[in-house]
Enzyme design. Structure first.
Site, PDB file in Angstrom:
ATOM      1  N   HIS A 125      -0.207  -5.587 -18.469  1.00 36.55           N
ATOM      2  CA  HIS A 125      -0.766  -6.774 -19.131  1.00 36.55           C
ATOM      3  C   HIS A 125       0.108  -7.263 -20.285  1.00 36.55           C
ATOM      4  CE1 HIS A 125      -4.478  -7.534 -16.920  1.00 36.55           C
ATOM      5  NE2 HIS A 125      -4.452  -6.233 -16.658  1.00 36.55           N
ATOM      6  N   HIS A 168      -0.421  -6.763  -5.217  1.00 38.98           N
ATOM      7  CA  HIS A 168      -0.445  -8.042  -4.510  1.00 38.98           C
ATOM      8  C   HIS A 168       0.215  -9.096  -5.394  1.00 38.98           C
ATOM      9  CE1 HIS A 168      -2.654 -11.995  -4.339  1.00 38.98           C
ATOM     10  NE2 HIS A 168      -2.146 -11.952  -3.136  1.00 38.98           N
ATOM     11  N   THR A 212       2.965 -16.623  -4.666  1.00 39.32           N
ATOM     12  CA  THR A 212       3.145 -17.919  -5.326  1.00 39.32           C
ATOM     13  C   THR A 212       3.360 -18.967  -4.252  1.00 39.32           C
ATOM     14  OG1 THR A 212       5.520 -17.486  -5.636  1.00 39.32           O
ATOM     15  CG2 THR A 212       4.071 -17.003  -7.493  1.00 39.32           C
ATOM     16  N   HIS A 243       0.863  -1.180   0.000  1.00 40.62           N
ATOM     17  CA  HIS A 243       0.000   0.000   0.000  1.00 40.62           C
ATOM     18  C   HIS A 243       0.899   1.229   0.000  1.00 40.62           C
ATOM     19  CE1 HIS A 243      -3.576  -2.397   0.727  1.00 40.62           C
ATOM     20  NE2 HIS A 243      -2.916  -3.035   1.675  1.00 40.62           N
TER      21      HIS A 243
END
Length: 274
Positions: free
Chosen positions: A144, A111, A114, A101
């Site tokens: 992306h 976030h 794994t 944050h």
């Protein structure tokens, strides 16, 4: 199997070290020294973990957890975990989890986690997602495209499949809205090629670090207003709602008698609701 567990845990620990070092280098550009808290905890029944939390002028709060836990699930949750009933409740799990944050409303919260889990079955899981207060099309495209490039190196179907799973998972059903701008989310990944699945999981962590460092540097020095800060605090309320109501990692941690402070590390230090 023992060697695989060692490899995975050592990777999660090494990634934690790289992340913390990289974030502290950024925080070192601010005028005051950050506050760093390191905690170790033991799990009743087997294993434990470590938490590193940084409070600073750039990172308002970022926490990085690593864990390695094992033992038996409680009878009440055995049927909820794949392969647990066939293993008489025995399990082993290890992973890394990060939530950040930021002070600036112009830098998204982030976030990443794994993990590797063994019951009578074995699988990898994890992913990354980003939650901006204000959507930035350039950031969205960079995030992306970077994730897709990584996914395509392993399987041409991974990106769209895991992006859809992320969009579906990080969705607040009670508000009918997404938590953020997505990323990827995968679970129960076992292609039958352990080394390849492990390489993919490592690549997810490395890609996250590359993406986030780039975005932080792009925006961390930009001025922001009190009104933008208020909007950020309200947006964080959505983050809290998701983690308490829907997050599987939170539920898994509590089901395995994980450390409550480490599990709730993802919570922002300040938050508001309208």
């Amino acid at each position: 199997m023992k060697e695989q567990k060692i490899q995975a845990f050592e990777w999660f620990r090494a990634l934690r070290d790289r992340v913390v070092e990289s974030f502290l280098l950024i925080e070192g550009q601010s005028p005051t020294d950050p506050k760093i808290e390191k905690r170790k905890w033991d799990r009743p029944g087997g294993g434990g973990g470590e938490s590193t939390i940084i409070y600073g002028d750039i990172f308002e709060k970022v926490g990085v957890n690593i864990s390695k836990v094992y033992g038996k699930f409680a009878d009440s949750v055995v049927n909820e975990i794949p392969g647990a009933s066939e293993s008489n409740g025995e399990f082993w799990a290890s992973g890394i989890s990060l939530v950040s944050h930021m002070q600036s409303p112009l830098v998204p919260a982030a976030h990443m986690n794994t993990r590797l889990i063994y019951t009578s079955k074995q699988w990898f899981g994890g992913g990354m997602d980003f939650t901006p207060t204000y959507k930035n099309e350039e950031d969205y495209k960079y995030i992306h495209e970077s994730i897709k490039t990584t996914c395509d190196k392993f399987d041409a179907e991974y990106y769209l499949k895991f992006k859809e799973q992320c969009d579906n998972y990080f969705f607040l059903q009670h508000r009918k809205e997404p938590r953020g701008i997505g990323g990827i989310f995968y679970d129960n990944l076992n292609s039958g090629r352990w080394e390849n699945d492990f390489k993919f999981t490592k690549a997810v962590g490395e890609t996250f670090l590359k993406i986030y460092l780039h975005i932080i540097r792009q925006h961390m020095r930009k001025p922001w207003t009190k009104e933008q800060r208020e909007t950020q605090l309200i947006k964080r309320g959505r983050y809290v709602e998701f983690n308490l109501l829907y997050d599987r990692g939170t539920k898994f941690g509590l089901m395995t008698d994980g450390n409550p402070d480490a599990i709730m590390m993802s919570m922002p230090p300040l938050v508001k609701w309208m």
